[in-house]
Scaffold this active site. Structure first.
Site, mmCIF file in Angstrom:
data_model
loop_
_atom_site.group_PDB
_atom_site.id
_atom_site.type_symbol
_atom_site.label_atom_id
_atom_site.label_comp_id
_atom_site.label_asym_id
_atom_site.label_seq_id
_atom_site.Cartn_x
_atom_site.Cartn_y
_atom_site.Cartn_z
ATOM 1 N N HIS A 116 0.850 -1.182 0.000
ATOM 2 C CA HIS A 116 0.000 0.000 0.000
ATOM 3 C C HIS A 116 0.893 1.242 0.000
ATOM 4 O O HIS A 116 2.119 1.138 0.145
ATOM 5 C CB HIS A 116 -0.946 0.011 1.210
ATOM 6 C CG HIS A 116 -0.258 0.007 2.540
ATOM 7 N ND1 HIS A 116 -0.328 -1.057 3.421
ATOM 8 C CD2 HIS A 116 0.524 0.933 3.147
ATOM 9 C CE1 HIS A 116 0.376 -0.773 4.499
ATOM 10 N NE2 HIS A 116 0.907 0.427 4.361
HETATM 11 P P1 TYD Z 1 -1.969 -2.607 7.803
HETATM 12 O O1 TYD Z 1 -1.339 -1.280 7.885
HETATM 13 O O2 TYD Z 1 -2.933 -2.858 6.679
HETATM 14 O O3 TYD Z 1 -0.844 -3.726 7.827
HETATM 15 P P2 TYD Z 1 -0.045 -4.388 6.621
HETATM 16 O O4 TYD Z 1 0.138 -3.325 5.618
HETATM 17 O O5 TYD Z 1 1.233 -4.858 7.171
HETATM 18 O O6 TYD Z 1 -0.863 -5.507 6.131
HETATM 19 O O7 TYD Z 1 -2.701 -2.897 9.177
HETATM 20 C C1 TYD Z 1 -3.382 -4.120 9.435
HETATM 21 C C2 TYD Z 1 -4.587 -3.831 10.330
HETATM 22 O O8 TYD Z 1 -4.145 -3.376 11.617
HETATM 23 C C3 TYD Z 1 -5.471 -2.743 9.764
HETATM 24 O O9 TYD Z 1 -6.632 -3.311 9.246
HETATM 25 C C4 TYD Z 1 -5.808 -1.859 10.929
HETATM 26 C C5 TYD Z 1 -4.904 -2.249 12.052
HETATM 27 N N1 TYD Z 1 -3.988 -1.170 12.459
HETATM 28 C C6 TYD Z 1 -4.351 -0.338 13.502
HETATM 29 O O10 TYD Z 1 -5.452 -0.456 14.072
HETATM 30 N N2 TYD Z 1 -3.490 0.638 13.911
HETATM 31 C C7 TYD Z 1 -2.285 0.832 13.313
HETATM 32 O O11 TYD Z 1 -1.500 1.729 13.719
HETATM 33 C C8 TYD Z 1 -1.923 -0.030 12.219
HETATM 34 C C9 TYD Z 1 -0.607 0.146 11.513
HETATM 35 C C10 TYD Z 1 -2.792 -1.008 11.823
#
Ligand code: TYD
Length: 145
Positions: free
Chosen positions: A61
């Site tokens: 992303h």
């Molecule tokens: P995401 O940033 O999509 O992780 P990755 O890119 O590694 O797959 O985050 C995964 C989930 O975690 C997202 O749906 C929401 C939650 N999240 C939070 O609640 N707070 C945060 O600070 C982060 C980074 C994620």
């Protein structure tokens, strides 16, 4: 930014590897990051990734406005950075080295060792509206900037 030292700057907008201020003596090592000194932003949030399963990818992303510092405080991972013009693969495997990511950069974290702990310092609280999760939509948005 007067503390951390920029080790490498590339074409991918706003991204660079930084050598973080550290202290080491006979007892071991220590690395520090202070607002107003080591980063081009103030830290509003921290999170860390760990327990990665073999072959697992993270990220895939971009963020519209968020700035981040990635540090592999344990283990190893690779971060693939992309913007509309260029791409770069960065290996993170040292707790005293960070990767600064600017806004509007597509990132994917790959080849994450099972023992890796990837610490992320972020400039803003969590906000789903700041994410671009579709690569085509990201490219379209980045090209009009
Ligand atoms: P995401 O940033 O999509 O992780 P990755 O890119 O590694 O797959 O985050 C995964 C989930 O975690 C997202 O749906 C929401 C939650 N999240 C939070 O609640 N707070 C945060 O600070 C982060 C980074 C994620």
């Amino acid at each position: 930014m007067t503390g951390a030292t920029a080790a490498k700057i590339w074409g991918v907008a706003g991204c660079q590897v930084v050598e973080l201020r550290s202290h080491s003596d006979a007892r071991g090592g220590m690395t520090f990051v202070e607002n107003g000194r080591d980063l081009p932003f103030d830290i509003a949030r921290m999170y860390w990734l760990y327990g990665s399963q073999p072959g697992q990818l993270r990220g895939a992303h971009a963020h519209k406005a968020l700035r981040q510092l990635y540090v592999a405080v344990a283990g190893r991972c690779e971060v693939v950075l992309r913007d509309p013009e260029s791409s770069q693969r960065v290996v993170l495997d040292r707790p005293d080295r960070g990767l600064l990511l600017g806004p509007m950069v597509w990132r994917q974290v790959e080849n994450i060792s099972h023992d890796a702990v990837l610490l992320v310092a972020a400039s803003e609280p969590y906000c789903e509206d700041d994410y671009l999760r579709d690569f085509a939509a990201y490219l379209a948005a980045a090209r009009v900037q």
